[in-house]
Design a protein around this motif. Structure first.
Motif, PDB file in Angstrom:
ATOM      1  N   UNK A 199      -6.339  14.535  60.250  1.00 28.20           N
ATOM      2  CA  UNK A 199      -7.127  13.436  59.676  1.00 28.20           C
ATOM      3  C   UNK A 199      -6.593  12.086  60.132  1.00 28.20           C
ATOM      4  N   UNK A 200      -5.271  11.946  60.179  1.00 30.07           N
ATOM      5  CA  UNK A 200      -4.643  10.650  60.450  1.00 30.07           C
ATOM      6  C   UNK A 200      -4.903  10.191  61.879  1.00 30.07           C
ATOM      7  N   UNK A 201      -4.961  11.118  62.831  1.00 23.89           N
ATOM      8  CA  UNK A 201      -5.307  10.729  64.208  1.00 23.89           C
ATOM      9  C   UNK A 201      -6.679  10.069  64.253  1.00 23.89           C
ATOM     10  N   UNK A 202      -7.628  10.604  63.475  1.00 25.89           N
ATOM     11  CA  UNK A 202      -8.978  10.059  63.489  1.00 25.89           C
ATOM     12  C   UNK A 202      -9.009   8.654  62.902  1.00 25.89           C
ATOM     13  N   UNK A 203      -8.119   8.365  61.950  1.00 22.25           N
ATOM     14  CA  UNK A 203      -8.022   7.021  61.375  1.00 22.25           C
ATOM     15  C   UNK A 203      -7.488   6.035  62.408  1.00 22.25           C
ATOM     16  N   UNK A 204      -6.350   6.374  62.998  1.00 22.75           N
ATOM     17  CA  UNK A 204      -5.660   5.366  63.816  1.00 22.75           C
ATOM     18  C   UNK A 204      -6.155   5.273  65.251  1.00 22.75           C
ATOM     19  N   UNK A 205      -7.201   5.995  65.587  1.00 24.78           N
ATOM     20  CA  UNK A 205      -7.876   5.715  66.856  1.00 24.78           C
ATOM     21  C   UNK A 205      -8.558   4.351  66.795  1.00 24.78           C
TER      22      UNK A 205
END
Length: 644
Positions: free
Chosen positions: A87-93
């Motif tokens: 989930x966090x990768x999708x946020x910080x893109x």
């Protein structure tokens, strides 16, 4: 039937995210889907193609998958097998110059803004702290926090490690929080010394001490200082330092968080959702339905106890700026929430039908020139609220009434930027939701009231219930009535012009001011009092859009229901459950009707109080004392005669 209260302009429709997606399908998939109705029909007829297209369209960050839908059985559907993501990768893109979180307390206290780069740095720092505390993939981390930026940071840090998050707002009493969070045997608790609400400081140190005593699995407590109070034996919040953020790539169905049911029939059920299902559902819902993107500021008035907190955090998945606010929406003036949203240039605002009604009664005249969409959920939006919004906010604002649930942490039906909004109705079923109204025999109904069912799986349906190893509680909650088909517990009408009307709960869940609550929390408090033998609480939607929540009490021999006793009952509920749990009325009754197996007849009594005939709601032969049903039928009749 009245006509639409809002019709999108051609310019609004053409510029919407859902139109861009529809044109993309035409170019990249060769699909001739002429309008939203055709798009929705395709999305439920071809679920593997639909959800697979979203993975490509939104460029979900993750390893390649083997199959979009390896099994469509409900329960037990298997999505995007073989894929790994976080989930966090999708946020910080979306990291860029600009603000990710606006944290606004009540007036008189300084607000904060956290940039995208600063948010990433803080999440990495807190993740490092958790790692040093021994938190690893699959461990549980919980929050007993107000709706503040630190709650978002703690969640993202937890998720980045592949650990599992769960939270309660600090308006929940300590026993109610323990009943939920304690089930998870968490390693770490994030909390705050308190918060400010309605102009007053709410000291939560005693509650925190109880949580730490009653949850023996806790190895550390990290506390945010909101009020400057001293807390012994805890680690002060710190997000200093520079550390690399390296989110763990976990399987698509790896648990992300546990949300809790309202506890209607006993101990609250922990509902487990996965990283992948939440990511793909939330980018769909927030981009294609709420029309959110990087240029938007997204503010939903909510609490970490409610799924809408998770839904608001998901604004980060599509690059929007989100707003955290832990105050009273009506302080210091009835229009405080509107004023805050206007000052922050909010483009998509979410609130409850109750707040809309309260604003109208208070004569509030909001002015929000930047607002594009006003979301409303948690209970049924009455027709009068549609008209008030249209009059007060103007034709540039769409009232997006939505209906969904904690169970799927999204909406089943709501607004679409390209579809008109009808007074008292939701514009359409959401994409990928095979929504229907069924009668008792499983026949689909149109223009008639039926049970809300979903006939195809959705990626954000629960992975499981917590501590339900053989899945029987999960099955019984949704699939026992119509095998293989999700039954949600709402009465709805699917109209012949494509809209959805929600009439309220078909089960006994309480829903006060947009927050779902469980009757069990109230019973646990009231039935400890020596004067009370038994109790029954009902939440009944009214024809005028109101909501009536009476508490019926069976008194011990020789006890009278005096004003003093009513005050003490309300005070006990306020202290040991929450202020939201305090009933509208307390009424003495000679007894509470049960099934033959001892279950309180909450749903039949609710329907009696809404005016249904006894023969239509329950078989008297199945009741331990059928004569008690007359008590509630008579009460309903008397209330009806008193109404103008």
């Amino acid at each position: 039937m009245t006509g639409p209260v809002w019709i999108p302009s051609q310019a609004v429709a053409d510029a919407s995210n859902v139109e861009r997606y529809r044109h993309w399908l035409s170019t990249h998939r060769g699909l001739d889907l002429t309008d939203y109705a055709a798009l929705h029909a395709w999305s439920v007829a071809e679920p593997a193609q639909f959800w697979g297209s979203l993975w490509e369209y939104f460029d979900i960050l993750g390893s390649p998958y083997e199959q979009v839908l390896a099994s469509a059985a409900m329960p037990g559907a298997r999505w995007f097998t073989g894929a790994r993501l976080n989930y966090v990768d999708q946020v910080f893109r979306h990291v860029r110059d600009g603000v990710a979180i606006i944290d606004e307390p009540e007036p008189g206290q300084p607000g904060r803004q956290i940039t995208w780069a600063e948010l990433r740095r803080q999440v990495a720092s807190v993740a490092n702290t958790l790692r040093e505390l021994g938190v690893a993939e699959g461990d549980r981390v919980v929050g007993y926090l107000p709706n503040i930026a630190e709650a978002v940071v703690a969640f993202l840090a937890t998720a980045s490690l592949g650990a599992i998050w769960s939270s309660c707002g600090q308006d929940y009493s300590a026993p109610a929080a323990v009943a939920r969070l304690g089930q998870l045997a968490p390693k770490v608790l994030f909390t705050a010394d308190g918060y400010r609400y309605n102009g007053r400081e709410q000291d939560r140190r005693e509650a925190i001490s109880l949580l730490r005593r009653e949850i023996p699995s806790l190895e550390a407590t990290i506390a945010v200082s909101r009020l400057g109070l001293e807390l012994d034996g805890v680690t002060p919040w710190s997000a200093d330092g520079d550390f690399p953020l390296e989110p763990a790539a976990v399987p698509f169905d790896h648990p992300l968080w546990v949300l809790f049911s309202s506890g209607t029939t006993g101990k609250p059920k922990g509902i487990v959702h996965g990283h992948g299902g939440v990511v793909i559902e939330h980018v769909k819902a927030l981009s294609l339905h709420l029309d959110l993107g990087p240029s938007d500021t997204f503010f939903w008035y909510t609490s970490p106890s409610w799924m809408m907190w998770n839904y608001q955090v998901a604004g980060l998945l599509v690059g929007a700026t989100i707003v955290c606010h832990d105050g009273n929406p009506g302080y210091p003036t009835p229009g405080a929430l509107w004023e805050l949203a206007a000052r922050l240039d909010v483009t998509v605002l979410g609130t409850s039908p109750a707040y809309l009604q309260a604003s109208e009664k208070a004569g509030v005249h909001p002015s929000l020139p930047k607002l594009r969409t006003l979301g409303a959920t948690g209970s049924v939006v009455p027709p009068a609220a549609y008209r008030w919004v249209a009059t007060e906010l103007g034709s540039h604002v769409a009232l997006a009434s939505t209906s969904g649930g904690t169970d799927v942490v999204t909406a089943f039906a709501g607004a679409v930027p390209t579809v008109p909004i009808w007074t008292g109705e939701m514009s359409a079923p959401c994409l990928g939701v095979a929504l229907a109204a069924w009668d008792a025999h499983g026949r689909a109904l149109v223009d008639e009231v039926g049970e809300l069912v979903v006939t195809q799986p959705m990626p954000s349906m629960p992975l499981s219930f917590w501590d339900d190893p053989d899945g029987h509680r999960y099955h019984d909650a949704y699939f026992a009535v119509y095998p293989g088909v999700w039954r949600h517990g709402d009465w709805i009408t699917m109209t012949s012009h494509g809209t959805v009307v929600v009439h309220g709960r078909s089960d006994s869940t309480l829903n006060r001011n947009g927050v779902r609550m469980g009757s069990a929390d109230i019973y646990a408090v009231v039935e400890k009092l020596p004067e009370i033998v038994e109790s029954l609480v009902i939440g009944a939607e009214q024809d005028d859009g109101g909501y009536w929540m009476p508490l019926f009490v069976v008194l011990a021999d020789g006890v009278e229901l005096t004003d003093d006793l009513k005050t003490r009952i309300a005070a006990a509920i306020r202290q040991d459950a929450s202020p939201r749990h305090v009933p509208d009325e307390i009424i003495a009754v000679p007894g509470v009707p049960h099934t033959r197996t001892g279950k309180k007849l909450e749903v039949p009594v609710k329907r009696l109080l809404q005016g249904a005939a006894t023969a239509d709601v329950v078989d008297p032969q199945s009741v331990d004392d059928a004569g008690l049903l007359d008590v509630f039928a008579d009460l309903s009749s008397r209330r009806s005669r008193r109404r103008p």
